[in-house]
Write an enzyme that holds these catalytic residues in place. Structure first.
Site, PDB file in Angstrom:
ATOM      1  N   LYS A 118       0.829  -1.192   0.000  1.00 57.43           N
ATOM      2  CA  LYS A 118       0.000   0.000   0.000  1.00 57.43           C
ATOM      3  C   LYS A 118       0.873   1.256   0.000  1.00 57.43           C
ATOM      4  O   LYS A 118       2.032   1.128   0.388  1.00 57.43           O
ATOM      5  CB  LYS A 118      -0.974  -0.018   1.193  1.00 57.43           C
ATOM      6  CG  LYS A 118      -0.305   0.228   2.542  1.00 57.43           C
ATOM      7  CD  LYS A 118      -1.316   0.244   3.646  1.00 57.43           C
ATOM      8  CE  LYS A 118      -1.627   1.631   4.137  1.00 57.43           C
ATOM      9  NZ  LYS A 118      -0.631   2.221   5.046  1.00 57.43           N
ATOM     10  N   HIS A 158      -0.565  -5.531   5.773  1.00 57.80           N
ATOM     11  CA  HIS A 158       0.181  -6.330   6.751  1.00 57.80           C
ATOM     12  C   HIS A 158      -0.665  -6.706   7.972  1.00 57.80           C
ATOM     13  O   HIS A 158      -0.333  -7.633   8.695  1.00 57.80           O
ATOM     14  CB  HIS A 158       1.498  -5.645   7.146  1.00 57.80           C
ATOM     15  CG  HIS A 158       1.348  -4.503   8.107  1.00 57.80           C
ATOM     16  ND1 HIS A 158       0.962  -3.251   7.718  1.00 57.80           N
ATOM     17  CD2 HIS A 158       1.530  -4.429   9.442  1.00 57.80           C
ATOM     18  CE1 HIS A 158       0.922  -2.454   8.768  1.00 57.80           C
ATOM     19  NE2 HIS A 158       1.258  -3.144   9.838  1.00 57.80           N
ATOM     20  N   GLU A 161      -2.272   4.652  17.888  1.00 58.91           N
ATOM     21  CA  GLU A 161      -0.804   4.684  17.825  1.00 58.91           C
ATOM     22  C   GLU A 161      -0.298   5.770  18.764  1.00 58.91           C
ATOM     23  O   GLU A 161      -0.880   6.859  18.828  1.00 58.91           O
ATOM     24  CB  GLU A 161      -0.361   4.996  16.401  1.00 58.91           C
ATOM     25  CG  GLU A 161      -0.794   3.941  15.407  1.00 58.91           C
ATOM     26  CD  GLU A 161      -0.115   4.162  14.078  1.00 58.91           C
ATOM     27  OE1 GLU A 161       0.957   3.589  13.879  1.00 58.91           O
ATOM     28  OE2 GLU A 161      -0.638   4.930  13.275  1.00 58.91           O
ATOM     29  N   ASP A 176      -4.412   6.346   5.067  1.00 60.96           N
ATOM     30  CA  ASP A 176      -3.311   5.549   5.605  1.00 60.96           C
ATOM     31  C   ASP A 176      -3.812   4.332   6.384  1.00 60.96           C
ATOM     32  O   ASP A 176      -3.185   3.277   6.351  1.00 60.96           O
ATOM     33  CB  ASP A 176      -2.458   6.450   6.517  1.00 60.96           C
ATOM     34  CG  ASP A 176      -1.209   5.751   7.020  1.00 60.96           C
ATOM     35  OD1 ASP A 176      -0.538   5.091   6.205  1.00 60.96           O
ATOM     36  OD2 ASP A 176      -0.908   5.855   8.231  1.00 60.96           O
ATOM     37  N   HIS A 229      -6.424  -0.962   6.587  1.00 57.13           N
ATOM     38  CA  HIS A 229      -6.337  -1.851   7.757  1.00 57.13           C
ATOM     39  C   HIS A 229      -7.684  -1.964   8.485  1.00 57.13           C
ATOM     40  O   HIS A 229      -8.164  -3.060   8.785  1.00 57.13           O
ATOM     41  CB  HIS A 229      -5.281  -1.357   8.749  1.00 57.13           C
ATOM     42  CG  HIS A 229      -3.914  -1.174   8.143  1.00 57.13           C
ATOM     43  ND1 HIS A 229      -3.388  -2.029   7.212  1.00 57.13           N
ATOM     44  CD2 HIS A 229      -2.964  -0.221   8.340  1.00 57.13           C
ATOM     45  CE1 HIS A 229      -2.173  -1.624   6.861  1.00 57.13           C
ATOM     46  NE2 HIS A 229      -1.896  -0.521   7.528  1.00 57.13           N
ATOM     47  N   LYS A 246      -2.897   9.105  15.451  1.00 61.20           N
ATOM     48  CA  LYS A 246      -1.499   9.165  15.882  1.00 61.20           C
ATOM     49  C   LYS A 246      -1.430  10.027  17.141  1.00 61.20           C
ATOM     50  O   LYS A 246      -2.298  10.865  17.381  1.00 61.20           O
ATOM     51  CB  LYS A 246      -0.626   9.742  14.780  1.00 61.20           C
ATOM     52  CG  LYS A 246      -0.626   8.872  13.514  1.00 61.20           C
ATOM     53  CD  LYS A 246       0.703   8.881  12.819  1.00 61.20           C
ATOM     54  CE  LYS A 246       0.706   8.024  11.560  1.00 61.20           C
ATOM     55  NZ  LYS A 246       1.030   6.622  11.813  1.00 61.20           N
TER      56      LYS A 246
HETATM   57  C1  BG6 Z   1       1.067   1.437   8.189  1.00 64.15           C
HETATM   58  C2  BG6 Z   1       0.822   2.917   8.204  1.00 64.15           C
HETATM   59  O1  BG6 Z   1       0.366   0.831   7.145  1.00 64.15           O
HETATM   60  O2  BG6 Z   1       0.644   0.868   9.419  1.00 64.15           O
HETATM   61  C3  BG6 Z   1       1.509   3.576   9.378  1.00 64.15           C
HETATM   62  O3  BG6 Z   1       1.305   3.481   7.004  1.00 64.15           O
HETATM   63  C4  BG6 Z   1       1.135   2.897  10.664  1.00 64.15           C
HETATM   64  O4  BG6 Z   1       1.211   4.960   9.448  1.00 64.15           O
HETATM   65  C5  BG6 Z   1       1.324   1.390  10.554  1.00 64.15           C
HETATM   66  O5  BG6 Z   1       1.947   3.415  11.689  1.00 64.15           O
HETATM   67  C6  BG6 Z   1       0.772   0.675  11.776  1.00 64.15           C
HETATM   68  O6  BG6 Z   1       1.150  -0.672  11.715  1.00 64.15           O
HETATM   69  P1  BG6 Z   1       1.320  -1.519  13.041  1.00 64.15           P
HETATM   70  O7  BG6 Z   1       1.512  -2.918  12.565  1.00 64.15           O
HETATM   71  O8  BG6 Z   1       2.514  -0.951  13.752  1.00 64.15           O
HETATM   72  O9  BG6 Z   1       0.070  -1.311  13.827  1.00 64.15           O
END
Ligand code: BG6
Length: 476
Positions: free
Chosen positions: A154, A184, A222, A241, A246, A332
């Site tokens: 992405k 992911h 986050e 994002d 997600h 964030k």
């Molecule tokens: C990413 C985003 O896809 O996922 C980021 O671009 C974000 O901004 C991240 O911080 C969060 O992933 P995880 O696995 O740390 O929750």
């Protein structure tokens, strides 16, 4: 699906970039050094630097693996780098450079006795993807003596139009069965466990509907801010994002019907049905925010209107979910890093333990699925406190991965293994990407929705209460 690791060449384009170094190499090393992989595979790092050769590249990746804490056995790391790792510069990325890449790939395959099974992993900034796909396609990399798989990260576009353009550009050369779009979150054990929890425990299905569930909320919080990613994030913001991909994928896994099998076709079909049933999201059901101080971050415009927080309410017009609000929230600089799904069940209709007999006196049972960190499931139940008169208190029935299984593998390890074995179940297809953009396109840049400020370390702007959600904030 096949579990067989066939001899193959793993090409990482963008091999000097942050994603490759932080995520891909540690994952590839762990997999490739494991017994199941055997000897017959090699990794070719490709990037623009034309001063690097195999030796220089191996030395730099040894450093990367050491930094990732994988150099417990330094000899093994050195041996792995020497036997498996190669580097090729893509020069300025023109047609002649892709031809040189083709010559190198053929030479390596011959040297290592490989039959032409190839993975091309695009660990690239999104702007570079269309040209690299074109370069690969025109150099004939979409076809090989064995199988060819293309891994795409992405963002899959920035809105519906650019997503369609990107899909069309990739489809000019590669067909959908060759494409592995990575979200992911789908590689996380705790996310896959959502499906196991729902579909391997028959009692859950009886309760998983509008008759028994009051609301569902999905939070991906986050604690970090934009850090060093302003260049990307300024263009993205929280909806593009996190929400479009997600959180929407999580929503699909929570809301979908039982697939006929745990395989790509059935799961994609069910996720697409959910996406098609989500009602248009009204701007009044959206709260957007930006943490104060964001505009002073390095690389951020002093007038930036980029969202660092988004919360919204949506409804799914299906027999299972009609009337049950789904709340999505991400941001964030929130108080902590935690991803949770909270399912609030209907309360006991009459409370015989309270004089008013009102259902409001009994707390709802909450099912809290923590996706990270401390992955697990907690079910909040009401129990009797000790003594007289009877009073109720909430306790938890709990399962936690760390207690049951110890450390969890990284999501990338799981997903890369699936690419190698040719299993698309946990990858996102073209129609899902486009259906998801269709939900959110009208929200980005919509002037009818104001962007509220919030202090770093809080749970976002106060306006979030206007959505009427029974917000459950994770605790540290
Ligand atoms: C990413 C985003 O896809 O996922 C980021 O671009 C974000 O901004 C991240 O911080 C969060 O992933 P995880 O696995 O740390 O929750």
């Amino acid at each position: 699906m096949s579990d067989k690791i066939e001899p193959h060449l793993f090409v990482i384009l963008g091999a000097l970039g942050d994603l490759a170094q932080r995520k891909l190499f540690p994952a590839v090393y762990n997999l490739s050094a494991s017994e199941q992989f055997g000897e017959n595979h090699i990794i070719l790092g490709v990037d623009l630097d034309d001063t690097l050769n195999d030796e220089g590249y191996r030395a730099s990746i040894q450093g990367v693996l050491e930094a990732a804490g994988l150099a417990v056995n330094a000899d093994q790391v050195n041996y792995w780098c020497d036997c498996r790792l190669h580097y090729q510069s893509l020069g300025s990325g023109g047609g002649a450079d892709f031809q040189k890449l083709a010559t190198r790939i053929e030479a390596l395959e011959q040297e290592h006795g490989l039959a032409g099974n190839r993975i091309f992993y695009l660990a690239l900034p999104s702007d570079a993807v269309p040209n690299v796909v074109k370069g690969l396609g025109e150099a004939g990399f979409n076809d090989s003596p064995g199988w060819t798989r293309l891994v795409v990260e992405k963002p899959f576009g920035w809105d519906m139009a650019s997503a369609q353009e990107l899909n069309a550009g990739i489809h000019r050369y590669f067909n959908e069965s060759q494409i592995y779009r990575i979200d992911h979150y789908l590689g996380k054990e705790s996310v896959q466990n959502l499906l196991v929890f729902r579909f391997a425990n028959a009692f859950v299905e009886h309760l998983w509907n509008r008759e028994h569930i009051e609301s569902v909320q999905i939070t991906v919080a986050e604690s970090l801010g934009v850090e060093s990613r302003a260049q990307y994030y300024e263009r993205a913001g929280a909806i593009r994002d996190m929400i479009q991909n997600h959180l929407t994928q999580l929503l699909c896994l929570v809301a979908m019907e039982v697939p006929s099998a745990f395989e790509a076709g059935s799961i994609r079909h069910e996720k697409l049905k959910v996406l098609g049933q989500i009602e248009p999201i009204h701007p009044d059901d959206v709260v957007l925010g930006q943490y104060s101080g964001y505009q002073q971050e390095d690389g951020v415009s002093a007038q930036s209107s980029t969202l660092t927080f988004a919360a919204l309410k949506l409804q799914i017009a299906s027999w299972r979910w009609k009337g049950v609000p789904f709340y999505l929230r991400t941001g964030k600089h929130l108080p902590l890093r935690c991803s949770q799904i909270v399912v609030a069940f209907e309360r006991a209709p009459v409370s015989i333990f309270h004089p008013s007999k009102s259902e409001d006196d009994v707390k709802p049972n909450l099912l809290i699925i923590t996706l990270q960190p401390d992955e697990g499931i907690d079910f909040h139940i009401q129990v009797k406190s000790i003594g007289d008169p009877i009073s109720l208190t909430t306790q938890q029935l709990s399962f936690h991965y760390a207690d049951a299984f110890g450390t969890l593998p990284d999501a990338y390890e799981h997903l890369i293994l699936d690419v190698v074995t040719g299993d698309q179940t946990l990858f996102v297809c073209d129609s899902e990407v486009e259906a998801s953009w269709g939900l959110y396109d009208h929200l980005s840049g919509n002037e009818a929705i104001s962007i509220n400020s919030y202090e770093a370390g809080t749970w976002g702007p106060e306006e979030i209460n206007q959505l009427g959600a029974p917000w459950h904030n994770p605790e540290s």
